[in-house]
Design a protein around this motif. Structure first.
Motif, PDB file in Angstrom:
ATOM      1  N   ALA A  76       0.867  -1.196   0.000  1.00 13.83           N
ATOM      2  CA  ALA A  76       0.000   0.000   0.000  1.00 13.83           C
ATOM      3  C   ALA A  76       0.892   1.230   0.000  1.00 13.83           C
ATOM      4  N   ARG A  77       0.374   2.305  -0.595  1.00  8.85           N
ATOM      5  CA  ARG A  77       1.084   3.587  -0.540  1.00  8.85           C
ATOM      6  C   ARG A  77       0.075   4.706  -0.335  1.00  8.85           C
ATOM      7  N   PHE A  78       0.324   5.497   0.684  1.00 12.36           N
ATOM      8  CA  PHE A  78      -0.548   6.627   0.980  1.00 12.36           C
ATOM      9  C   PHE A  78       0.168   7.932   0.656  1.00 12.36           C
ATOM     10  N   TYR A  79      -0.635   8.951   0.355  1.00 13.04           N
ATOM     11  CA  TYR A  79      -0.093  10.292   0.109  1.00 13.04           C
ATOM     12  C   TYR A  79      -0.703  11.213   1.159  1.00 13.04           C
ATOM     13  N   LYS A  80       0.107  11.500   2.179  1.00 10.43           N
ATOM     14  CA  LYS A  80      -0.363  12.245   3.350  1.00 10.43           C
ATOM     15  C   LYS A  80      -0.209  13.745   3.121  1.00 10.43           C
ATOM     16  N   LEU A  81      -1.288  14.486   3.330  1.00 11.33           N
ATOM     17  CA  LEU A  81      -1.259  15.937   3.142  1.00 11.33           C
ATOM     18  C   LEU A  81      -0.952  16.634   4.458  1.00 11.33           C
TER      19      LEU A  81
END
Length: 543
Positions: free
Chosen positions: A421-426
């Motif tokens: 999984a890969r998340f893009y955290k703001l």
């Protein structure tokens, strides 16, 4: 060393039990318990001795105490003799290949910096990502805007970098089309939904004209969701308590569900083949809908007792996972069987934070990730068929809180690094990718981690789906990494008069004035085409 290791585990357990008796269960205590279990399992794998059952009972007692309020009574463990040749026969931790999943933020030079993330107080993801682009809603004066960056454009982003800025009000939600990586939809406070086409390589100038503008909501549009298998079908939900299903290529609404939800819709999503819609509403009800008819198939009142927003997603085997709040404002996660909505399969309390938990479910691994708005952590659980059904795995923690989160489709991951999984955290001023990895020693393709997954090819066209045809998603293998074998379908818009089905008692007749003006526009276009054809012929004869 064996004796010392077991003594250390026993001491850790005693200290942990004492802290649990004096404090409410929290993330830190869960983390400490997970570490003790990990140490014990590692020791169990390395040695061939039989441990006295008291230390096993103590581990189980501590685990039980984290989900109950009974006082702990730990027994003194008896250490094994050095010459014991027996093997341990009991496992404390449930066997799972995802028990050691760990999250790690990428290096600073691989982040997207100096981006003014939107400060709107709206509980959407604020970010969407696919194997080509990452997009995030940004602050803009005089309207709404979002930024679309090629994945490889990391580092500091210049303030003059072009944005998509066609909305007249703040943008509330964005989502990339799963069947065409260059198409993105946006919903805004200006009551409209817009469809945009992003050129390969990203924008070179501000994009102000959408490919399609979809008007049909009377209040702001805060939820967008593309159909998982049907080409060019989009769901939108607005603060007017209405859900609209659009045929994007035709530029019009086909189904309008406006009599089911009496209050604000908190979330709306599809199941895996798009034959059902799941909604959560401010009236404290979960509803499973038949999308084309707009009828309620199943309904659950008060899945969570609290008054704060509830989120819900479909998970494996048609079950439903919901996040919400208890009457005492404690955050909860629950699993439901919609065919038997009476009682939850499991209901777990997590903590007392105030942020809404955004669930992301991975059907390939059965892992659900919970990201709280305003939190600085991502919890992950494994959903299985065995009680208690939702099993806590671990938690990724960082120092800074998240304002939004993007989730990469499986085909965009690096399988050679065992990335699941890969998340893009703001953050306030940047976007930071977070990679979830299963540690494996081999560099070979791990088939157990990567079963065939959902690909970009739609399995049914919009007209067929609206006519009643359902189809499962077309799966692809990730063994050699994802490579597009067919060219992405060209996005074409064919605007025409569409009959809109409504779920209300009566439908409004089409305006004859609108029909007349459209006919006149068609005639004018035909006349212009004839004139241009005539001029081309004249020029050809001169040559």
């Amino acid at each position: 060393m064996t004796e010392g290791s077991l003594t250390a585990i026993a001491n850790d357990l005693r200290l942990l039990a004492n802290d649990i008796d004096q404090n409410e269960p929290n993330d830190y205590l869960h983390f400490r318990f997970a570490r003790v279990m990990e140490d014990f399992n590692q020791l169990q794998a390395e040695m061939d001795v039989e441990v006295d059952s008291t230390i096993l009972d103590s581990l189980e007692e501590v685990g039980h105490q984290l989900t109950s309020s009974a006082p702990l009574k730990l027994l003194e463990p008896t250490l094994p003799p050095h010459d014991s040749q027996f093997t341990m026969s009991r496992k404390v931790v449930r066997a799972s290949k995802f028990r050691h999943v760990f999250g790690q933020a990428v290096k600073a030079d691989q982040c997207y910096d100096d981006i003014r993330i939107s400060t709107m107080t709206w509980d959407s993801n604020f970010c969407s990502v696919n194997p080509k682009f990452v997009s995030m809603i940004v602050d803009a004066s005089g309207g709404g805007a979002f930024m679309v960056l090629p994945l490889n454009k990391t580092g500091r982003i210049d303030m003059s970098y072009p944005t998509v800025c066609g909305h007249t009000g703040p943008v509330l939600d964005i989502e990339f089309c799963p069947h065409n990586d260059n198409i993105i939809a946006s919903g805004s406070e200006d009551c409209s939904v817009m469809i945009w086409e992003i050129p390969d390589g990203g924008l070179t100038s501000p994009l102000t004209e959408p490919v399609v503008k979809l008007d049909g909501h009377s209040k702001r549009v805060g939820i967008l969701n593309w159909h998982p298998t049907a080409h060019n079908v989009l769901l939108s939900a607005g603060s007017d308590n209405v859900i609209i299903l659009w045929n994007v290529a035709q530029g019009g609404a086909v189904v309008r569900i406006d009599s089911v939800h009496p209050d604000l819709i908190y979330s709306a999503c599809w199941n895996s083949d798009g034959s059902r819609i799941l909604t959560s509403c401010k009236d404290k009800k979960l509803r499973v809908l038949e999308p084309r008819e707009g009828t309620v198939l199943f309904e659950k009142e008060k899945p969570h007792e609290g008054s704060r927003p509830v989120r819900a997603v479909f998970v494996s085997d048609g079950k439903i996972l919901s996040t919400g709040f208890s009457r005492m404002s404690e955050r909860q996660v629950a699993l439901w069987d919609p065919t038997n909505f009476g009682e939850a399969l499991t209901l777990q309390e997590l903590d007392t934070s105030s942020g809404v938990l955004l669930p992301f479910f991975d059907p390939d691994t059965g892992i659900v990730y919970l990201c709280g708005k305003g939190d600085s952590s991502i919890r992950y659980f494994e959903v299985t068929d065995e009680a208690p059904y939702v099993h806590y795995l671990s938690m990724y923690s960082s120092k800074e809180s998240q304002k939004g989160m993007g989730y990469m489709p499986k085909r965009g991951l690096e399988v050679n690094k065992c990335e699941i999984a890969r998340f893009y955290k703001l953050h306030e001023r940047k976007c930071e990718p977070i990679v979830m990895t299963v540690p494996r020693k081999s560099d070979l393709f791990q088939e157990d981690l990567y079963p065939d997954t959902i690909g970009p090819e739609p399995s049914v066209e919009a007209d067929e789906w609206f006519a009643g045809k359902d189809a499962p998603p077309i799966l692809i293998s990730l063994k050699d990494g994802f490579v597009a074998t067919t060219k992405a379908k060209e996005f074409k818009v064919h605007k025409s008069l569409l009959k809109t089905t409504t779920a209300s008692a009566g439908s409004q007749p089409e305006s004859s004035g609108e029909v007349h003006s459209l006919r006149k526009e068609v005639q004018d276009l035909k006349a212009a085409l004839q004139e241009l054809t005539k001029r081309v012929r004249e020029l050809e004869t001169k040559d």
